[in-house]
Design a protein around this motif. Structure first.
Motif, mmCIF file in Angstrom:
data_model
loop_
_atom_site.group_PDB
_atom_site.id
_atom_site.type_symbol
_atom_site.label_atom_id
_atom_site.label_comp_id
_atom_site.label_asym_id
_atom_site.label_seq_id
_atom_site.Cartn_x
_atom_site.Cartn_y
_atom_site.Cartn_z
ATOM 1 N N THR A 99 0.865 -1.176 0.000
ATOM 2 C CA THR A 99 0.000 0.000 0.000
ATOM 3 C C THR A 99 0.904 1.229 0.000
ATOM 4 O O THR A 99 1.568 1.533 0.995
ATOM 5 C CB THR A 99 -0.927 -0.011 1.229
ATOM 6 N N ARG A 100 0.954 1.875 -1.148
ATOM 7 C CA ARG A 100 1.879 3.002 -1.334
ATOM 8 C C ARG A 100 1.123 3.996 -2.195
ATOM 9 O O ARG A 100 1.275 4.036 -3.404
ATOM 10 C CB ARG A 100 3.123 2.453 -2.039
ATOM 11 N N GLU A 101 0.262 4.763 -1.536
ATOM 12 C CA GLU A 101 -0.672 5.569 -2.312
ATOM 13 C C GLU A 101 -0.080 6.904 -2.764
ATOM 14 O O GLU A 101 0.989 7.310 -2.326
ATOM 15 C CB GLU A 101 -1.951 5.765 -1.482
ATOM 16 N N SER A 102 -0.833 7.561 -3.660
ATOM 17 C CA SER A 102 -0.411 8.814 -4.280
ATOM 18 C C SER A 102 0.010 9.856 -3.259
ATOM 19 O O SER A 102 -0.736 10.149 -2.327
ATOM 20 C CB SER A 102 -1.590 9.425 -5.057
ATOM 21 N N TYR A 103 1.156 10.452 -3.504
ATOM 22 C CA TYR A 103 1.642 11.551 -2.670
ATOM 23 C C TYR A 103 1.566 11.233 -1.182
ATOM 24 O O TYR A 103 0.994 11.983 -0.387
ATOM 25 C CB TYR A 103 0.908 12.866 -3.014
ATOM 26 N N THR A 104 2.096 10.074 -0.834
ATOM 27 C CA THR A 104 2.270 9.726 0.580
ATOM 28 C C THR A 104 3.755 9.579 0.853
ATOM 29 O O THR A 104 4.576 9.484 -0.068
ATOM 30 C CB THR A 104 1.611 8.371 0.917
ATOM 31 N N ALA A 105 4.095 9.518 2.142
ATOM 32 C CA ALA A 105 5.495 9.295 2.531
ATOM 33 C C ALA A 105 5.984 7.967 1.973
ATOM 34 O O ALA A 105 7.167 7.844 1.613
ATOM 35 C CB ALA A 105 5.610 9.324 4.058
ATOM 36 N N GLU A 106 5.090 6.967 1.892
ATOM 37 C CA GLU A 106 5.481 5.644 1.385
ATOM 38 C C GLU A 106 5.926 5.754 -0.076
ATOM 39 O O GLU A 106 6.917 5.152 -0.486
ATOM 40 C CB GLU A 106 4.310 4.654 1.490
ATOM 41 N N GLU A 107 5.168 6.525 -0.870
ATOM 42 C CA GLU A 107 5.567 6.690 -2.272
ATOM 43 C C GLU A 107 6.904 7.418 -2.352
ATOM 44 O O GLU A 107 7.806 7.017 -3.116
ATOM 45 C CB GLU A 107 4.488 7.469 -3.046
#
Lengths: 415, 415
Positions: free
Chosen positions: B25-33
């Motif tokens: 789960t690496r959604e748009s404009y998140t820290a994960e992305e």
């Protein structure tokens, strides 16, 4: 009295208006509920009542008498559904306090203690189970429900502890048969029967307790753009005919049995709920009510058959979990007669009726002779920001409760 | 090469496994992305590429050459849907880097710059709009979409700013026609056409861009226990036949027009979503795709008619908002031919096909000659934790991309 009632109801709702566009959101075991109960306690103390709190967080405001004995109790709750109204629960709490005020101002001297109880967490909207405070008080609490989670993953036990209580200790809120003589709840009707019968208030014979199901459709995720229509196991597409079935079957049973049953798919959660992913899992909450337990059984049987049919035609598997299945509750005839008599004394006309909604009284009735009194609410609307009961009807509620409490705590009223 | 590709893909997925039970789960404009893109930059630097970031947060890894000129670019994205796989997007990014590594190790000397681009926020799952980074780069960004909110109420503009970018400045990510010579994206197929045609890889002719609708059913809340079945305006009961209609109509149109269209009610949000309240508002997200824009139009027309029919029979009002309505995109014939030729050189067989899913290339194709290359994925599964592409197929992707980049940046390849 009218002004006093409105003023106290505003205080307990922490608002300067009783009807707000977004309504009131004061869910089970939240800081918002605790804050409202704290105001209840303050008002009770202003009336000279002794306020205590039990292990479940129910607030007890007691008019003590020399010699003590079993108390006559009234009360309701202050939690709400999300975006609910100020009167569902609040009306019963404020009218109970108003009745005390009226009796004190009339220098009435009760021969038994009188209690106004503000129960915790009557609404089921947060955890899917209702009337937690009154379950605890009447010894009906099953500790295993502490595992139930709200939509943010918080368990009921965690929510209880967030408000300063200990989940296991809720069992200690149980009271003995000897502590209470009887219990009466006042509540808004949340329907139109009183007005349709051109009466002033309602006296309830039986409470239709719900059967509640969590129906989970297990499909298969996939890309919405690349998965052919005939190679899908779409959980939401499988849930759709189920929702239609519940609605249509309830309508048909109403025709066949005279509007004696309601059934609603009231909640639905789809996962992953993402625009370009085929729904993998859908959980639908079904709420089924009737005072006729056999009719609820017919409906749940029909739901199981429909689920099997959908499984066979779609390849989506379906799990049905029973969240709640309580038999309907018949209230005490003697208490009902005294509530009807109170109307005669005060020149209000009573309508004998059933309740489609559950209330704290259904738990209290398992341990103590109990009654339920309805006052009308506008257009029968409830669980809605436009929920409304008039100051006039609240005042009537106070007069009826005061008359009942007076009769029940006078020497000749002590049956 | 196989080991290197898997190792880099694991690094960019911040994981020690490429298939996980809960997926990625690496959604748009998140820290994960952002974190995944930072790993992309690090790998590109290890390969000796010059790494920059544009105003939209797209990362550009460039193999500069003396004399410069218009670059030949490849790339894809690293964001995912919730619980998605490690290959949707990641495959294109890692194969682009792998192709650079292969060309460098072969001491190839390009006559033009080569770029590997990692686009921001290709998936539409968070905000309902897709390919934000490539929209910005190709000058197709409409700043008004910055107001779109995710399910927690965060706007796209706020999300962008949370990652250190300025929403208004995204317009500055636009590149001129002169900066790029052509663009090729490699992606997993997310379907079964390549394998069903017993070919090794896919070369895409056209991309079926979606029409996306937000369909809102406005009913009336009320108590589930006290509101008679025939006095309800239940938004979910009104949405149910709509969901069935979309599914059934798409199936019928497949029969009539040869599986050329897919339509999915992929999201559903019910309010207040409370066990004892009749659903007041339901919003359903509909995703409709076809390379035939006329067929998408037929489907949306049918949806409008069905909505009108439901309004008339239920009293629930329905609003239909068009979130996305992009015409389908035809890709460049010359680039497609060179992608097919690359297979001949490397002894892989190509399948010419359409894409049911949208990709960053559909935006790039508006400004630059562009192509799309598919590698197979297991069972055609994507947007699912079990999404999988073999190391063997990733290596094939590297060889095809390397061949294409070599041809396109050799002297005689500079058309």
């Amino acid at each position: 009295m009218r002004e006093w009632l409105i003023e106290q109801l505003l205080r307990m709702n922490l608002s300067d208006s009783l009807v707000r566009e977004q309504g009131f959101t004061r869910e089970s075991y939240t800081a918002e509920e605790t804050e409202a109960i704290d105001v209840f306690k303050a008002i009770a103390e202003e009336l000279g009542l002794a306020v205590t709190e039990d292990a479940a967080g129910n607030a007890l405001a007691r008019w003590e008498v020399v010699g003590g004995g079993a108390a006559v109790a009234t009360g309701s709750h202050l939690d709400t559904v999300p975006n609910g109204g100020a009167f569902d629960g609040g009306a019963g709490v404020v009218c109970g306090l108003g009745a005390i005020k009226m009796l004190k101002e009339a220098d009435f001297e009760p021969q038994r203690p009188i209690e106004v109880i503000c129960f915790r967490s009557e609404e089921s909207s947060r955890f899917g189970v209702s009337t937690i405070g009154s379950k605890a008080m009447s010894g009906l609490l099953d500790l295993s429900i502490g595992e139930l989670k709200d939509q943010h993953g918080v368990t009921l036990a965690q929510a209880v502890e967030s408000q300063g209580f200990v989940w296991q200790d809720l069992l200690n809120a149980k009271r003995s048969k000897e502590q209470l003589n009887c219990f009466v709840e006042l509540h808004i009707e949340q329907g139109m029967h009183i007005l349709n019968h051109q009466k002033d208030y309602g006296v309830v014979k039986g409470v239709a307790c719900p059967v509640r199901l969590a129906v989970t459709f297990n499909g298969k995720a996939g890309h919405t753009g690349t998965t052919p229509m005939d190679h899908r196991q779409d959980a939401l597409a499988a849930a759709a005919p189920f929702i239609s079935f519940v609605q249509e079957t309830a309508l048909q049973m109403n025709d066949a049995y005279g509007k004696a049953l309601v059934a609603t798919v009231s909640t639905l959660t789809a996962s992953p709920n993402s625009m370009n992913v085929i729904p993998q899992t859908v959980t639908a909450g079904v709420d089924i009510r009737s005072v006729d337990d056999g009719l609820k059984r017919k409906m749940t049987d029909a739901i199981h058959m429909e689920a099997k049919r959908i499984e066979e035609t779609t390849g989506v598997t379906i799990d049905i979990e029973v969240l709640v299945d309580n038999p309907s509750v018949l209230l005490d005839d003697g208490v009902a007669r005294r509530l009807a008599d109170a109307g005669v004394s005060e020149a209000y006309t009573a309508h004998r009726m059933d309740s489609g909604a559950g209330h704290d009284v259904m738990n209290m009735a398992q341990s103590w002779p109990s009654g339920l009194l309805f006052i009308p609410c506008k257009d029968g609307l409830s669980h809605h920001p436009d929920e409304y009961a008039s100051a006039e009807d609240l005042k009537m509620g106070v007069e009826l409760l005061a008359r009942f409490l007076m009769e029940a705590t006078s020497n000749d009223g002590n049956r």
